[in-house]
Structure formats: structure tokens, C-alpha cells
Design an enzyme around this catalytic site. Structure first.
Site, PDB file in Angstrom:
ATOM      1  N   SER A  47       0.828  -1.206   0.000  1.00 31.16           N
ATOM      2  CA  SER A  47       0.000   0.000   0.000  1.00 31.16           C
ATOM      3  C   SER A  47       0.860   1.252   0.000  1.00 31.16           C
ATOM      4  CB  SER A  47      -0.917   0.016   1.226  1.00 31.16           C
ATOM      5  OG  SER A  47      -1.495   1.299   1.331  1.00 31.16           O
ATOM      6  N   ASP A  62      -4.585   3.764  -2.092  1.00 38.20           N
ATOM      7  CA  ASP A  62      -5.719   4.040  -1.199  1.00 38.20           C
ATOM      8  C   ASP A  62      -6.205   5.476  -1.357  1.00 38.20           C
ATOM      9  OD1 ASP A  62      -6.112   1.658   0.500  1.00 38.20           O
ATOM     10  OD2 ASP A  62      -4.021   2.017   1.067  1.00 38.20           O
ATOM     11  N   MET A 119      -8.855   8.299  -0.334  1.00 38.38           N
ATOM     12  CA  MET A 119      -9.795   8.617   0.758  1.00 38.38           C
ATOM     13  C   MET A 119     -10.305  10.044   0.611  1.00 38.38           C
ATOM     14  SD  MET A 119      -7.607   7.179   3.949  1.00 38.38           S
ATOM     15  CE  MET A 119      -6.778   5.598   3.868  1.00 38.38           C
ATOM     16  N   HIS A 154      -7.981   1.322  -4.490  1.00 36.63           N
ATOM     17  CA  HIS A 154      -8.996   1.095  -3.456  1.00 36.63           C
ATOM     18  C   HIS A 154      -9.650   2.435  -3.133  1.00 36.63           C
ATOM     19  CE1 HIS A 154      -9.647  -0.095   1.086  1.00 36.63           C
ATOM     20  NE2 HIS A 154     -10.784   0.045   0.440  1.00 36.63           N
ATOM     21  N   MET A 202     -11.993   4.728  -1.169  1.00 40.88           N
ATOM     22  CA  MET A 202     -12.757   4.914   0.069  1.00 40.88           C
ATOM     23  C   MET A 202     -13.415   6.276  -0.033  1.00 40.88           C
ATOM     24  SD  MET A 202      -9.897   3.247   2.552  1.00 40.88           S
ATOM     25  CE  MET A 202      -8.655   3.395   1.272  1.00 40.88           C
ATOM     26  N   MET A 213     -11.989  -5.923   4.299  1.00 37.39           N
ATOM     27  CA  MET A 213     -11.225  -5.043   5.191  1.00 37.39           C
ATOM     28  C   MET A 213     -11.013  -5.742   6.534  1.00 37.39           C
ATOM     29  SD  MET A 213     -10.444  -2.468   3.416  1.00 37.39           S
ATOM     30  CE  MET A 213      -9.553  -1.663   4.737  1.00 37.39           C
ATOM     31  N   ASP A 243      -7.154  -6.547   3.443  1.00 42.20           N
ATOM     32  CA  ASP A 243      -6.456  -5.268   3.608  1.00 42.20           C
ATOM     33  C   ASP A 243      -6.544  -4.768   5.043  1.00 42.20           C
ATOM     34  OD1 ASP A 243      -5.447  -2.687   3.305  1.00 42.20           O
ATOM     35  OD2 ASP A 243      -7.045  -1.997   1.975  1.00 42.20           O
TER      36      ASP A 243
END
Ligand code: DX5
Ligand code: ZN
Length: 217
Positions: free
Chosen positions: A8, A35, A37, A66, A68, A137, A175
Site C-alpha cells: 500500500s 488508497d 480517501m 482502493h 474509500m 477489510m 487489507d
């Protein structure tokens, strides 16, 4: 069963993004986890489109994005156009999961769906035939460096059983809080891809930690 490590980039050094991406490129990790976010779906903001290009340029590995973020359907195409190979969204973040999957596929990438620790695997049963990836998750999404939640192991087993029973072949990825200490448990439960942020980037030798995860018993 296949074993894939997806380091990551959330735990990388952003002053040296190219160097850290090239290090992953040389390692035995096959994927690179990104990631994104938004400060709404999760209580943190990471990064967005601007990191895609430098990462894509520094590696030919599979980019595993990913999201979010709320209403992922608004942004998935752009992540594909910026180089994502897999785009994964959260089932809790959209009312339009099928539409989201279609947009990802039409843009030319593989689609993933993710569930938070409190979301049961049943919540995604209906869309399993449409996705290439399920991301379980094992921490509350939002931050790196949290402790692994063992409930994820049961969910991996449930999903592996559903995959078998429904005759499907999606990849199961996990993850959060993963290192060479718990990697074997997850691979044995039926996961094929493991995300690791702090375990890789805080290791004395990130490349060796990736090997340790791949070879964990
Ligand atoms: C958390 C992110 C993870 C995170 C994992 O919301 O989705 O990908 O970077 O970090 P570690 O491996 O440190 O738990
Ligand atoms: Zn992640």
C-alpha cells in the site's frame, strides 16, 4: 492457490514516490495498492488523481486502486483512464453498485467490491457474479498501521465457500494489519491477494518482507 502481495502506497514516502514505486517494481510484489480517501466515507484524506501518473510511470505492475469515497460511480472511469487495472469501491459507499461495476468494465478495467469489518458477506452476494475482486477489510478503513481484526479470516472462508458454491472465480483480497506474521492464515483461508502498508514500508528490507509474506507458513 496463487499468492499476490499488494504493497500500500499510503505508507510510502511521498517525498520519494518515484523511488518507492521503483522499489516495489523491482520486488516480488505483483500489485501496487493505491488508497484513495475523501474525508467523507472515511475520517481521513489521502490522495487522488495526481498520484496516479507518477506511480503508473514508475511501474508496469498491476495498479490496484482502493476507493474509500462516497459516490464512487462519479470517479471510477477517470481512475481507469489514469492507469488503474483494478478499481475497487465500497458497497457501503454507493446505492448504485451495479452501475459502478459497469462503468469500470466499460472503461476497460477489472472491478472490485469491498466490505468494511461490520458488513456481512451476504451484503455483496448478489453482485459476486459481476466482479473480479472482493476486498475484505481487516481494519476500519481510513488509516494505515492498525491492528488486524480476526473476523476477516471468517469472511474470507465464507467468500471462498460462496465462490465455490456459485461457480465463480473472483479474487479474494484482504487489507489492513497484515504482515508475514498473519499472511499464511489468510492465504490458507482462501485469500490470494494481501495488502500490506506499514509491514512493507517500515521493514528494514521491504523487499525481504514481501518475500517473507509470499513464503509464510
Ligand atoms: C486502510 C487502507 C489500507 C492501509 C493498510 O484504510 O485501506 O490499505 O494502507 O495499511 P497497513 O498495512 O499498515 O494496515
Ligand atoms: Zn486499502
Amino acid at each position: 492457490m496463487k499468492r499476490i502481495i499488494s504493497p500500500s502506497m499510503l505508507s510510502a514516502d511521498f517525498g520519494n514516490l518515484e523511488r518507492d514505486t521503483q522499489m516495489i517494481d523491482r520486488s516480488r510484489a505483483e500489485w501496487v495498492h493505491i488508497d484513495v480517501m475523501d474525508g467523507v466515507f472515511v475520517p481521513n484524506i489521502s490522495f487522488g488523481f495526481p498520484v496516479m501518473k507518477p506511480i503508473r510511470q514508475a511501474t508496469s505492475k498491476v495498479l490496484d486502486v482502493h476507493l474509500m469515497i462516497v459516490e464512487p460511480e462519479k470517479y471510477v472511469e477517470r481512475f481507469v483512464n489514469d492507469g488503474a487495472d483494478y478499481v475497487t469501491f465500497h458497497i457501503e459507499a454507493t446505492e448504485r453498485a451495479e452501475h459502478c461495476i459497469e462503468l469500470i468494465h466499460n472503461a476497460g478495467a477489472k472491478a472490485g467490491v469491498s466490505i468494511k469489518p461490520a458488513t456481512p458477506t451476504d451484503a455483496i452476494r448478489d453482485i459476486l457474479p459481476k466482479v473480479e475482486l472482493v476486498l475484505v477489510m481487516s481494519v476500519e478503513p481510513g488509516f494505515g498501521g492498525q491492528s488486524f481484526m480476526p473476523i476477516a479470516v471468517d469472511k474470507v472462508k465464507e467468500l471462498a465457500a460462496m465462490r465455490e458454491e456459485m461457480g465463480l472465480d473472483f479474487t479474494i483480497e484482504v487489507d489492513g494489519g497484515i504482515s508475514s506474521k498473519n499472511a499464511a492464515l489468510l492465504f490458507d483461508a482462501g485469500a490470494e491477494a494481501l495488502v500490506a502498508g506499514s509491514a512493507v514500508f517500515k521493514a528494514e528490507s521491504p523487499e525481504q518482507e514481501i518475500i517473507n509474506m509470499l513464503e509464510a507458513k
